[in-house]
Structures are given as structure tokens and as C-alpha cells.
Scaffold this motif. Structure first.
Motif, PDB file in Angstrom:
ATOM      1  N   UNK A 215      -2.815  -8.928   9.626  1.00  0.00           N
ATOM      2  CA  UNK A 215      -3.275  -8.242   8.625  1.00  0.00           C
ATOM      3  C   UNK A 215      -2.319  -7.752   7.459  1.00  0.00           C
ATOM      4  N   UNK A 216      -1.252  -7.593   7.805  1.00  0.00           N
ATOM      5  CA  UNK A 216      -0.006  -7.583   6.533  1.00  0.00           C
ATOM      6  C   UNK A 216      -0.342  -8.453   5.398  1.00  0.00           C
ATOM      7  N   UNK A 217      -0.126  -9.776   5.955  1.00  0.00           N
ATOM      8  CA  UNK A 217      -0.187 -11.006   4.712  1.00  0.00           C
ATOM      9  C   UNK A 217      -1.816 -10.522   3.871  1.00  0.00           C
ATOM     10  N   UNK A 218      -2.762 -10.397   4.696  1.00  0.00           N
ATOM     11  CA  UNK A 218      -4.097 -10.249   3.995  1.00  0.00           C
ATOM     12  C   UNK A 218      -4.199  -9.151   3.338  1.00  0.00           C
ATOM     13  N   UNK A 264     -14.097   4.780   5.566  1.00  0.00           N
ATOM     14  CA  UNK A 264     -13.235   3.817   6.121  1.00  0.00           C
ATOM     15  C   UNK A 264     -12.415   4.482   7.468  1.00  0.00           C
ATOM     16  N   UNK A 265     -11.804   5.801   7.107  1.00  0.00           N
ATOM     17  CA  UNK A 265     -10.953   6.420   8.368  1.00  0.00           C
ATOM     18  C   UNK A 265     -11.934   6.461   9.434  1.00  0.00           C
ATOM     19  N   UNK A 266     -13.231   7.002   9.122  1.00  0.00           N
ATOM     20  CA  UNK A 266     -14.019   7.406  10.360  1.00  0.00           C
ATOM     21  C   UNK A 266     -14.593   6.122  11.069  1.00  0.00           C
ATOM     22  N   UNK A 267     -15.137   5.349  10.245  1.00  0.00           N
ATOM     23  CA  UNK A 267     -15.574   4.014  10.559  1.00  0.00           C
ATOM     24  C   UNK A 267     -14.615   3.195  11.503  1.00  0.00           C
ATOM     25  N   UNK A 268     -13.416   3.209  11.187  1.00  0.00           N
ATOM     26  CA  UNK A 268     -12.549   2.729  12.110  1.00  0.00           C
ATOM     27  C   UNK A 268     -12.484   3.069  13.283  1.00  0.00           C
ATOM     28  N   UNK A 269     -12.302   4.527  13.381  1.00  0.00           N
ATOM     29  CA  UNK A 269     -12.138   5.254  14.522  1.00  0.00           C
ATOM     30  C   UNK A 269     -13.540   5.004  15.428  1.00  0.00           C
ATOM     31  N   UNK A 342     -15.301  -0.958   4.421  1.00  0.00           N
ATOM     32  CA  UNK A 342     -15.439  -1.784   5.301  1.00  0.00           C
ATOM     33  C   UNK A 342     -14.156  -2.571   5.388  1.00  0.00           C
ATOM     34  N   UNK A 343     -13.076  -2.101   4.680  1.00  0.00           N
ATOM     35  CA  UNK A 343     -11.833  -2.846   4.583  1.00  0.00           C
ATOM     36  C   UNK A 343     -11.318  -3.166   5.924  1.00  0.00           C
ATOM     37  N   UNK A 344     -11.407  -2.334   7.042  1.00  0.00           N
ATOM     38  CA  UNK A 344     -10.938  -2.649   8.405  1.00  0.00           C
ATOM     39  C   UNK A 344     -11.758  -3.535   9.512  1.00  0.00           C
ATOM     40  N   UNK A 345     -12.996  -3.906   8.680  1.00  0.00           N
ATOM     41  CA  UNK A 345     -13.562  -4.781   9.739  1.00  0.00           C
ATOM     42  C   UNK A 345     -13.135  -5.811  10.273  1.00  0.00           C
ATOM     43  N   UNK A 351     -10.262 -10.700  13.192  1.00  0.00           N
ATOM     44  CA  UNK A 351     -10.387 -12.095  12.135  1.00  0.00           C
ATOM     45  C   UNK A 351      -9.690 -12.001  10.875  1.00  0.00           C
ATOM     46  N   UNK A 352      -8.359 -11.356  11.073  1.00  0.00           N
ATOM     47  CA  UNK A 352      -7.395 -11.202   9.626  1.00  0.00           C
ATOM     48  C   UNK A 352      -7.292 -12.480   9.020  1.00  0.00           C
ATOM     49  N   UNK A 353      -7.327 -13.741   9.758  1.00  0.00           N
ATOM     50  CA  UNK A 353      -7.075 -14.808   9.245  1.00  0.00           C
ATOM     51  C   UNK A 353      -8.262 -15.371   8.342  1.00  0.00           C
ATOM     52  N   UNK A 354      -9.582 -14.926   8.478  1.00  0.00           N
ATOM     53  CA  UNK A 354     -10.578 -15.191   7.804  1.00  0.00           C
ATOM     54  C   UNK A 354     -10.164 -14.561   6.295  1.00  0.00           C
TER      55      UNK A 354
END
Length: 416
Positions: A215-218, A264-269, A342-345, A351-354
Motif C-alpha cells: 500500500x505505501x509504495x502505491x 472515502x472514510x465511510x466507504x472504507x469502514x 474509491x482510493x481504498x478499494x 490488490x495493492x500490487x495492481x
């Protein structure tokens, strides 16, 4: 589908914060020149690029932690320690590139950058703690406090000394005002930081290593790509053009922050809850996507239509070019608001590597655009048009691919 009640809890606070920014913008724009605002932006770009990854993205694991207070405390400790180390490292490195004219300016820049970066890291950690407890009111009130403090400090500071340093100090002071409120409401006693069990910290760092490794590199590539327009426009076209670009982005960011941050914040939760119970998330993702994309069309159409006439009147003739810049940037911000929502999707799907591959492809394209701009010596207007078209196409691909991943074995690998 996102929880509408929670969305309005958070968005109402963000609306108020952005109203404060909007109302005081004409005052601030008449106190500071585009060149001063550009010099201030040079500091803020550093935070924009590195701020979200200062804690190695371990703060995101706080909201995924299900084993109780002990693991939450270890994640907070780990996030803050990494944040402290990286804040020092980044501030020294960034200052050596952009503020190396003399020893005094370098040391001052390092100190200011460190305060900006570490305050961001602290705020980010406490925001995820509040989010984990579904305390959206605190997140919203902290946003209002930061916005109000920043604008008030900028105005009164500008009356005394209207330089970019005043704007930087205003940003720092307002950040710590918000942190103090978040910490108190989260009921966190930071004395537990004195008891560092490095074995436990190593344990949680390994358990959630996908945050740091994937996640961090992406996220770093994403923030670099998004902020590169400001990072390099100042070098290519000067601080005045940088200031005009920055104020255009600031005005366009008002609807972007209100909508995308809340969702984003609510979607993630909300999606995280469905993942835990092994529910299919594709229906909720698609419904949220349709709602967001359709509701944004009239908003950004109105912004594009009014920007050229409105900005010179609102901010002053010195900023007239910013209105034309806003007009060009509008399609980019339409797609950016959807993408940010949708940045946390990719994280939720494991699928962070995608996303990392997508970011690398985008970065290669951006390098080509910057090289072409430099070699052909094209003007800032032509550069901006090329950037907006390319970035908008990329963001569309980013969102569509993320949504499509929810169709294929929707819950496969989600519990990693």
C-alpha cells in the motif's frame, strides 16, 4: 452502499471548513502575491507527496485491528515511530534539494518541514483511531478547527508580515490545534509510548507488512503523480505560475475534499464490515460509483462555466489567470474526485500490487510529458492541457479496474 447518516455527519463538517476557506480566500489573495503563494506551495507539496506514507501506512491497519486495545496501541506506537523517523529523513532530503542556497535557509526549511510532516503523521494516526471508533463528529470538528485556525492565522499573520513563511507557520499551528482536539476525544494517553516492547512492534509490523510493502509504495507513487504538476511547474515556469496553479487547485479542491474525503472514510469502514462477514461488495461499490459520478456532473459543469468570470472578481485581477487554469483543470478534478472516493478499494481487495503497476505506468508517461515540455520549451497552457487529458484518462482506468476487480471472486483474498 455508504451509510448516508455518517456521510452527512462528516460532510457537513467538511462543508463548514471549506466555507471558511472560501469566504476568507479573497482576503488572503489580496495579502499574498502569487509568487509568495508559490513559495509556500513548495513546502506544502512535500507534505502532499510524503504525508500519506509517513507511517508506512500502518495507521490503516488500526481500522482493521480486531484483537483489542493492545494491538491498537502497538499499531499507534509503530505508526508514530516510523512517522517520526521518516519526517526527519524526508525534511532533510527535501530541503537539501529545494532550500540549499545557504546554511540558515536550509536549517530553517528542515525545521519547518519537520513540523509540517510530523504534525500530518500525528493527525493521520488519530484520524484512523477516531474512524475505527466510528467517531465521525470528532474527525469533522478537527477539520473545522484546522481550517478555521489556518485561515485566521493566515489573515492576521499576513497583516503583520505577508510572506510565505507566515503561511507555513499558519499551517503548522492549525495542524497542532486539530491534533490536540483529536487526541483528547480519542481518549489516548500517550504515556504508553514510554513503554516500547520492540518484540510486539516487530510482531505487528510483520502481521501487517502488506501495508508497508504494497500500500505505501502505491500511495507514494499516487501522491507523487498527483503533486508532480506543482512540484515541477515551479521549476519549469517559476513561483508565480506555481502560485496560480496552486490557487486553482485549492479552489477546485473544495468540492473534491467535501465529497471524496467523506465518502472515502465511510466507504472504507462500511466495505470492511462486509468483507469480514464475507458478503459480496460489488453491488455496493457499483451503486456508490453511479451515485458519485452522476452527482458530480452538474457541480463541475457549473465550476467550469463560472471560473473564468468569477475568479478575477473574487480573488482580484492579479489572480485572473487562475480562472482560466481552473477551466482547463475541471475534467481532471471531476475524475480525481471519483478516484479519491474509491482510493481504498485496492487495499480492501488486497490488490495493492495492481495499483502499484498502474502508478508506475502513469509515472513513466508523466516523465515523458515533462521531458517533452522541457525539450520543446512549450508554454504552461499547453503543458496543462496535455497533463489534464493524460491524468483524466489514467484516473478513469484506475477506477474502472478497481470496480472490475470486485466482480471477479469478490471476496477472494480480501481477508489477507
Amino acid at each position: 452502499m455508504i451509510n448516508i447518516k455518517n456521510f452527512f455527519k462528516l460532510s457537513s463538517s467538511l462543508v463548514l471548513a471549506q466555507i471558511l476557506t472560501f469566504v476568507l480566500s479573497p482576503v488572503i489573495s489580496r495579502l499574498y502575491s502569487p509568487a509568495e503563494f508559490g513559495a509556500y506551495t513548495t513546502f506544502i507539496v512535500c507534505v502532499s507527496i510524503f504525508g500519506p506514507i509517513l507511517s508506512g501506512k500502518y495507521e490503516m491497519a488500526i481500522i482493521q485491528s480486531k484483537v483489542g486495545k493492545a494491538e491498537e496501541e502497538n499499531l499507534i506506537k509503530l505508526s508514530l515511530l516510523i512517522g517520526l523517523f521518516l519526517s526527519i529523513l524526508v525534511s532533510m532530503t527535501y530541503a537539501s534539494i529545494y532550500f540549499n542556497s545557504d546554511v540558515i535557509s536550509y536549517v530553517s526549511a528542515v525545521m519547518l518541514l519537520f513540523l509540517l510532516l510530523f504534525s500530518y503523521a500525528l493527525s493521520n494516526v488519530f484520524t484512523f483511531v477516531n474512524n475505527n471508533r466510528e467517531d465521525y463528529k470528532t474527525i469533522g470538528y478537527a477539520t473545522i478547527i484546522r481550517s478555521f485556525s489556518n485561515n485566521v492565522f493566515s489573515v492576521f499573520g499576513g497583516l503583520l508580515w505577508s510572506t510565505h513563511i507566515t503561511l507555513v507557520f499558519s499551517q503548522i499551528l492549525s495542524s497542532f490545534q486539530g491534533i490536540r482536539f483529536q487526541k483528547r476525544k480519542a481518549d489516548i494517553n500517550l504515556k504508553f509510548l514510554k513503554k516500547l516492547d520492540f518484540r510486539q512492534l516487530q510482531k505487528v509490523s510483520i502481521k501487517y507488512r502488506h501495508q508497508a510493502l504494497g500500500n505505501a509504495p502505491a500511495a507514494l507513487l499516487s501522491t507523487t503523480n498527483q503533486s508532480s504538476i506543482l512540484l515541477l511547474s515551479g521549476l519549469m515556469f517559476g513561483t508565480e505560475t506555481l502560485g496560480l496553479f496552486a490557487i486553482a487547485i485549492k479552489m477546485l479542491s473544495i468540492p473534491n475534499l467535501i465529497i471524496s474525503t467523506s465518502i472515502h472514510k465511510i466507504f472504507f469502514k462500511e466495505i470492511q464490515k462486509k468483507i469480514v462477514t464475507s458478503e459480496n461488495i460489488n453491488f455496493d461499490v457499483m451503486k456508490t460509483f453511479k451515485l458519485v459520478s452522476l452527482s458530480l456532473i452538474p457541480i463541475y459543469f457549473l465550476i467550469a462555466y463560472a471560473s473564468v468570470m468569477f475568479i478575477p472578481f473574487f480573488l482580484g485581477m492579479e489572480w485572473a489567470r487562475a480562472g482560466k487554469i481552473m477551466l482547463i483543470m475541471t475534467p481532471w478534478f471531476y475524475m480525481k474526485t471519483i478516484s479519491d472516493s474509491f482510493s481504498s478499494l485496492y487495499v480492501l481487495l488486497g490488490k495493492q500490487y495492481y495499483e502499484l503497476r498502474l502508478q508506475l505506468i502513469f509515472l513513466l508517461g508523466m516523465i515523458s510529458i515533462y521531458a517533452f515540455t522541457f525539450i520543446e520549451n512549450i508554454n504552461s497552457h499547453a503543458f496543462l492541457v496535455i497533463y489534464v487529458v493524460y491524468s483524466s484518462i489514467y484516473l478513469l482506468v484506475h477506477v474502472v479496474l478497481g470496480i472490475n476487480l470486485t466482480k471477479n471472486k469478490s471476496n477472494d483474498g480480501l481477508k489477507k
